[in-house]
Scaffold this active site. Structure first.
Site, PDB file in Angstrom:
ATOM      1  N   CYS A 161      73.791  52.616 -19.261  1.00 35.09           N
ATOM      2  CA  CYS A 161      73.341  53.955 -19.626  1.00 35.09           C
ATOM      3  C   CYS A 161      72.122  53.852 -20.535  1.00 35.09           C
ATOM      4  CB  CYS A 161      74.468  54.737 -20.297  1.00 35.09           C
ATOM      5  SG  CYS A 161      74.708  54.351 -22.049  1.00 35.09           S
ATOM      6  N   CYS A 164      72.739  51.817 -23.611  1.00 29.50           N
ATOM      7  CA  CYS A 164      72.842  50.367 -23.440  1.00 29.50           C
ATOM      8  C   CYS A 164      71.488  49.721 -23.748  1.00 29.50           C
ATOM      9  CB  CYS A 164      73.223  50.009 -22.007  1.00 29.50           C
ATOM     10  SG  CYS A 164      74.868  50.529 -21.510  1.00 29.50           S
ATOM     11  N   CYS A 178      53.011  64.836 -26.831  1.00 27.84           N
ATOM     12  CA  CYS A 178      51.787  65.143 -26.086  1.00 27.84           C
ATOM     13  C   CYS A 178      50.770  65.783 -27.011  1.00 27.84           C
ATOM     14  CB  CYS A 178      52.075  65.988 -24.858  1.00 27.84           C
ATOM     15  SG  CYS A 178      52.796  67.570 -25.203  1.00 27.84           S
ATOM     16  N   CYS A 232      77.194  49.195 -23.370  1.00 31.97           N
ATOM     17  CA  CYS A 232      77.428  49.587 -24.756  1.00 31.97           C
ATOM     18  C   CYS A 232      78.817  50.227 -24.873  1.00 31.97           C
ATOM     19  CB  CYS A 232      76.343  50.556 -25.228  1.00 31.97           C
ATOM     20  SG  CYS A 232      76.409  52.192 -24.463  1.00 31.97           S
TER      21      CYS A 232
END
Ligand SMILES: [Zn+2]
Length: 332
Positions: A161, A164, A178, A232
């Site tokens: 994921c 992780c 931005c 994780c």
């Protein structure tokens, strides 16, 4: 039946038919979302929910392909839905004007075959990742800034994921936005198209690209990062810290604009009619009330208040000042 002919030649009839029943949600209708959404609608997914909290601003038009000058000040979700329906009326399109928060994410993102990331912030991505962990829904990370971008298909527990790879979101002062880095439209276009392509793979049952792909289109650099092999404890034990978090009032700078966004969690239900009277008395000027929002001028600031408690305050002010103004005038 001819609409999808070219795509069916490539994908095969069975894979193409799978698209017709696919239910997809796209969070964020900025530059990346503007590219992802039309590809999926033209490819003929069955259902597409599009979620965005903002209105169309002039500075969006440089890169957000879904909008034109006639859409200025319209909610993005509404303007995008109209444009997408023109492209393909067979697709069920549901526009949602909402902010993704720990209070709204479950309701907004449950019940789909795929979640697409068109957001511009880590807070939203970690919420999407939590929903993916909780419900087992695949999602595709897509982000672009400057002339760089990243795409990463994620599907816990089958793949690592987001946490992780990166346990926590970077601190807000550490990441460019931005606003600070600027952004080139075509770079976002490539990233959005890449994400849409990975989406077609996921929806037709083909395995997506497993590595995190990172490009710098200006410097001609590319990188494929192999995600960690270990999982994780958040995804392996289904711990959803971001979904479980609660806050009451949050103020953050608007990306690309001079101003502040205020959010309330859980969303409140503002009585805009009552606020109209109060604000007009307070400022001595007329305010404008529509079904969605109340807007007007507060000194040098232009304020838009939404029914869910959200506020956009355009002008030169700090998040702290915006919070203080909100607590004082709207209450919380
Ligand atoms: Zn994980």
């Amino acid at each position: 039946m001819d609409r999808y002919r070219k795509q069916r030649i490539y994908l095969g009839a069975e894979a193409d038919a799978r698209l017709r029943t696919a239910r997809v949600v796209l969070v964020g209708l900025g530059a990346t979302g503007s590219v992802i959404a039309p590809w999926l609608v033209r490819a003929g997914v069955g259902h597409l929910t599009i979620i965005d909290r903002d209105i169309v601003e002039e500075s969006n038009l440089q890169r957000q392909l879904l909008y034109g000058e006639n859409d200025l000040l319209r909610p993005k979700a509404e303007a995008a839905a109209a444009r997408l329906r023109e492209a393909n009326s067979e697709v069920e399109i549901r526009p949602v004007i909402a902010d993704l928060t720990s209070g709204t994410a479950r309701e907004l993102l449950t019940g789909f075959d795929l979640i697409l990331d068109g957001t511009d912030n880590f807070e939203a991505r970690y919420l999407i990742n939590d929903i993916a962990i909780l419900t087992g829904t695949p999602w595709i990370y897509a982000g672009a800034l400057g002339a760089e971008g990243m795409v990463w298909p994620i599907h816990p527990p089958h793949t690592p994921c987001l946490r992780c790879l990166m346990e926590d979101p970077p601190a807000s002062g550490d990441v460019d936005t931005c606003d600070s880095a600027g952004v080139l439209g075509p770079a976002v276009g490539v990233i959005g198209s890449w994400a849409a392509l990975e989406a077609l793979k996921v929806l037709t049952g083909k395995a997506p690209h497993t590595e995190l792909a990172r490009f710098d289109f200006w410097r001609n650099e590319r990188q494929f990062i192999q995600p960690p092999r270990t999982r994780c404890h958040f995804c392996s034990e289904k711990i959803t810290e971001f979904l479980d978090a609660r806050w009451s009032l949050r103020a953050s700078r608007l990306c690309g604009l001079d101003g502040i966004q205020i959010r309330v969690n859980p969303p409140s239900r503002l009585d805009l009619e009552a606020l109209l009277t109060r604000f007009e008395a307070r400022t001595g000027q007329p305010w404008k009330l529509s079904t969605l929002a109340l807007s007007g001028q507060e000194g040098a600031w232009r304020v838009v208040l939404f029914r869910d408690g959200r506020a956009l305050i355009h002008g030169d002010l700090s998040p702290e000042k915006a919070r203080a103004w909100y607590s004082e005038t709207v209450g919380c």
